[in-house]
Design an enzyme around this catalytic site. Structure first.
Site, PDB file in Angstrom:
ATOM      1  CG  ASN A 154     -20.397  -8.432 -10.204  1.00  0.00           C
ATOM      2  OD1 ASN A 154     -19.236  -8.350 -10.598  1.00  0.00           O
ATOM      3  ND2 ASN A 154     -21.043  -9.580 -10.122  1.00  0.00           N
ATOM      4  CB  ALA A 155     -15.607  -5.080  -9.280  1.00  0.00           C
ATOM      5  CG  ASP A 187      -6.290  -6.402  -3.283  1.00  0.00           C
ATOM      6  OD1 ASP A 187      -5.692  -7.445  -3.607  1.00  0.00           O
ATOM      7  OD2 ASP A 187      -6.357  -5.991  -2.118  1.00  0.00           O
ATOM      8  CG  PHE A 238     -12.118  -6.855  -6.806  1.00  0.00           C
ATOM      9  CD1 PHE A 238     -13.219  -7.679  -6.968  1.00  0.00           C
ATOM     10  CD2 PHE A 238     -11.384  -6.486  -7.923  1.00  0.00           C
ATOM     11  CE1 PHE A 238     -13.575  -8.143  -8.231  1.00  0.00           C
ATOM     12  CE2 PHE A 238     -11.729  -6.934  -9.184  1.00  0.00           C
ATOM     13  CZ  PHE A 238     -12.826  -7.769  -9.345  1.00  0.00           C
ATOM     14  CB  CYS A 261      -4.239 -13.370  -2.744  1.00  0.00           C
ATOM     15  SG  CYS A 261      -6.014 -13.549  -2.967  1.00  0.00           S
ATOM     16  NE  ARG A 275      -2.868  -1.800   3.220  1.00  0.00           N
ATOM     17  CZ  ARG A 275      -3.357  -3.032   3.413  1.00  0.00           C
ATOM     18  NH1 ARG A 275      -4.122  -3.593   2.498  1.00  0.00           N
ATOM     19  NH2 ARG A 275      -3.081  -3.705   4.512  1.00  0.00           N
ATOM     20  CG  ASP A 298     -16.087  -5.125  -1.957  1.00  0.00           C
ATOM     21  OD1 ASP A 298     -14.866  -5.377  -1.993  1.00  0.00           O
ATOM     22  OD2 ASP A 298     -16.942  -5.950  -1.582  1.00  0.00           O
TER      23      ASP A 298
END
Length: 390
Positions: A273-274, A294, A223, A334, A207, A245
Site C-alpha cells: 500500500n503506497a 501517479d 502507484f 487524473c 513519460r 503498487d
C-alpha cells in the site's frame, strides 16, 4: 423527429458550444421519447441548436452529436467522424498507438476508442452511443481492417444509463495480451483484464519528459501499475528503480515488462500500500533522487472533492519529503474535477507543510491524442508536473 426545446433563461452554455443538455435546461419535449433515439434540439423560440441522442434516465438528458441541421445520423455519419479523428491523429504524429476517439473532444460523446497497433478497444458509456455500436465497428473495419476489436464496457457508469456492464469481442477472437512499442520500449497490454482499456496512453508524452532528470538517479515510483514510468526511468539511465503498487497483478505485469525490455536488473517492484509505505519511509528519513507519483483518480463526484484535495496534498507532501535536496518530484492527477490551477495550489500547500521550496521544470496535460477543447472541462483532466525540490 422529436424536438427538445431549451428554456429561455437556461441554455447559454449549450449555445456557446457545450454538448451536454441537462433535464433542468429543457422547457418541453415535443414528440415520442425513446431512450437512445436521435432528437432535434431548439431554443425556446424554435431556432435550431443541434441533433443528439436522448435518455430520460440520465441526468444529462441530451448529448449533442452535431450542430448541422443537414447531417443525417447514420452509418456514414460515424464513418466520417472516425475518418476525421484518424486524420487528426496522423497529422500530429500519433499513428501506432493512440486514443482514436476521445468522446466529446471528437464530437462523439461518451465514445472511447483506443488503438493498439492493429487492435482496437471500445467503450460506449451512454445508451445513445451504445445503440450505434454496430455502425462504429463497421466504420473501424472499413478504415483500418483491424486484427481485432474488443469492448471494455465493464464500467459502473453504464448502469446510470440503464445499461449492463460487460466486455467481449466485437470481432473474431484474438489473443488479448497485445505487445506495443512506446518511446523505444515494449509493453504488454492486457485488454481483457487491465485497467480502463488496458493501458494508459494519455501519459505517453509525459513519460518522455523524465529522460534527463533520471540519469544516474535512484528512483522511487509509487502507484506504478504496469511499470511504464519506472521502465522509462531505467531506459533513460537511472541507476536503480523501485516501483510500488497494491495490486499483485500489476506487480506481475511490471516484472514481466521489465524482463521483456532487459531492465529487470535495474528495476524492482513491491506489492504494498503506497500510502502507508510512503508515510513509514518518511518517518524513517529515507530519500531518493527522483520520486514519481501517479495515483488513481481520487474522486468522480463534486461531493468528495475536498477529500480528493486532502488526499493529493498528503501524498505530495510525503513525496516531497522523500526527495533529496535538489532532487525531483514527478507527480500527476487524473481527477478532472481538480483543474490545473487548483492542482498547483495543492502542490504549493504541500510544499509549505513539507518546508521545501520548489522549482517548476514541466507542467503539462495529457498527450495530444486526447485533445483538450476549451469550455469542456472534462476534456482537460490530466495534470503532469515535474518540480525540483530544494
Amino acid at each position: 423527429m422529436t424536438r427538445v426545446r431549451l428554456r429561455r433563461k437556461i441554455g447559454h452554455r449549450v449555445l456557446n458550444g457545450h454538448p451536454w443538455i441537462f433535464g433542468n435546461e429543457v422547457q418541453d419535449v415535443e414528440g415520442d421519447v425513446t431512450a437512445g433515439d436521435i432528437v432535434l434540439v431548439e431554443t425556446h423560440d424554435g431556432k435550431f441548436v443541434g441533433q443528439g441522442y436522448i435518455n430520460p434516465q440520465s441526468q444529462i438528458l441530451v448529448r449533442l452529436l452535431t450542430r448541422k441541421k443537414a447531417d443525417v445520423v447514420n452509418a456514414d455519419f460515424f464513418l466520417n467522424r472516425i475518418t476525421e479523428a484518424w486524420a487528426y491523429r496522423q497529422k500530429i504524429g500519433y499513428v501506432e498507438n493512440c486514443r482514436l476517439i476521445f468522446g466529446e473532444a471528437d464530437e462523439l460523446p461518451q465514445l472511447i476508442i483506443d488503438k493498439f497497433n492493429d487492435y482496437f478497444v471500445i467503450q460506449t458509456l451512454a445508451l445513445g452511443i451504445d445503440k450505434w455500436k454496430p455502425e462504429i465497428v463497421m466504420a473501424l473495419q472499413s478504415v483500418f481492417n483491424p486484427k481485432g476489436i474488443f469492448e471494455r464496457n465493464d464500467v459502473p457508469v453504464r448502469e446510470l444509463e440503464g445499461m449492463v456492464q460487460h466486455k467481449g469481442f466485437l470481432s473474431a477472437p484474438f489473443d488479448t495480451n497485445i505487445l506495443i512499442k512506446e518511446n523505444g520500449l515494449q509493453f504488454y497490454v492486457d485488454v481483457l483484464n487491465g485497467q480502463k482499456t488496458g493501458y494508459f496512453l494519455d501519459q505517453q508524452d509525459n513519460r518522455r519528459a523524465i529522460q534527463h532528470i533520471v540519469k544516474g538517479a535512484d528512483v522511487l515510483g509509487a502507484f506504478c501499475y504496469t511499470g511504464t514510468f519506472e521502465l522509462h526511468a531505467a531506459f533513460y539511465g537511472a541507476k536503480k528503480v523501485l516501483g510500488l503498487d497494491i495490486s499483485a497483478n500489476a506487480i506481475a505485469q511490471c516484472e514481466r515488462n521489465a524482463k521483456l525490455n532487459g531492465l529487470d536488473h535495474i528495476c524492482s517492484f513491491m506489492e504494498v500500500n503506497a500510502f502507508d509505505v510512503l508515510k513509514e519511509w518518511t518517518k524513517e528519513g529515507k530519500q531518493w533522487d527522483v520520486v514519481m507519483l501517479d495515483p488513481p483518480s481520487f474522486t468522480k463526484t463534486r461531493e468528495n472533492i475536498q477529500k480528493a484535495i486532502t488526499g493529493y496534498k498528503e501524498i505530495n507532501l510525503r513525496g516531497m519529503k522523500l526527495v533529496k535536496p535538489g532532487g525531483f518530484l514527478v507527480t500527476s492527477s487524473c481527477t478532472n474535477l481538480i483543474q490545473p490551477d487548483l492542482f498547483m495550489e495543492i502542490i504549493q500547500m504541500a510544499a509549505k507543510d513539507a518546508k521545501r521550496k520548489l522549482r517548476q521544470v514541466v507542467f503539462q496535460a495529457q498527450s495530444a491524442d486526447h485533445p483538450i477543447v476549451p469550455g469542456l472541462e472534462n476534456t482537460q483532466y490530466l495534470k503532469f508536473l515535474i518540480v525540483q525540490v530544494m
